[in-house]
Motif scaffolding. Structure first.
Motif, PDB file in Angstrom:
ATOM      1  N   ASN A 142     -86.288  34.998 -21.377  1.00  0.00           N
ATOM      2  CA  ASN A 142     -85.528  34.002 -22.129  1.00  0.00           C
ATOM      3  C   ASN A 142     -86.021  33.934 -23.565  1.00  0.00           C
ATOM      4  N   ILE A 161     -86.575  32.126 -27.012  1.00  0.00           N
ATOM      5  CA  ILE A 161     -86.705  30.735 -27.432  1.00  0.00           C
ATOM      6  C   ILE A 161     -87.045  30.665 -28.920  1.00  0.00           C
ATOM      7  N   LYS A 200     -90.895  34.461 -21.492  1.00  0.00           N
ATOM      8  CA  LYS A 200     -90.152  34.053 -22.686  1.00  0.00           C
ATOM      9  C   LYS A 200     -90.481  34.994 -23.826  1.00  0.00           C
TER      10      LYS A 200
END
Length: 97
Positions: free
Chosen positions: A7, A9, A64
């Protein structure tokens, strides 16, 4: 083994994350490479304002990624642009653009 989704971010969200106490890299060679990558990202960030892509793992196992400039690092943390700190023990890899 199922591959975990990474992910993306924003660096401003890093202070809201929790990080484990154990190093995500067990292999001493991988840790040495990570240290080299942090040093290179610091040099490129300071000299050329180059951005690096940092892939890291949170306490709950989420993977992340953040794209930012690395200003400096030591054996505990990397300091990112805007004064954000990321524990070096949580970093899986650093890639320079």
């Amino acid at each position: 083994m199922k591959k975990k989704r990474v992910n993306q971010i924003e660096k401003e969200h890093i202070p809201m994350l929790r990080f484990g106490q154990e190093d995500v890299l067990q292999d001493p060679t991988a840790r040495s490479i990570r240290s080299y990558e942090a040093n290179r990202a610091t040099i490129l960030g300071n000299a050329y304002r180059n951005k690096a892509t940092i892939t890291f793992c949170t306490d709950d196992g989420d993977i992340k990624q953040v794209e930012t400039t690395v200003w400096c690092y030591d054996d505990k943390f990397v300091l990112l642009k805007s004064g954000m700190f990321l524990p070096i023990r949580s970093i899986l890899k650093i890639e320079n653009s």
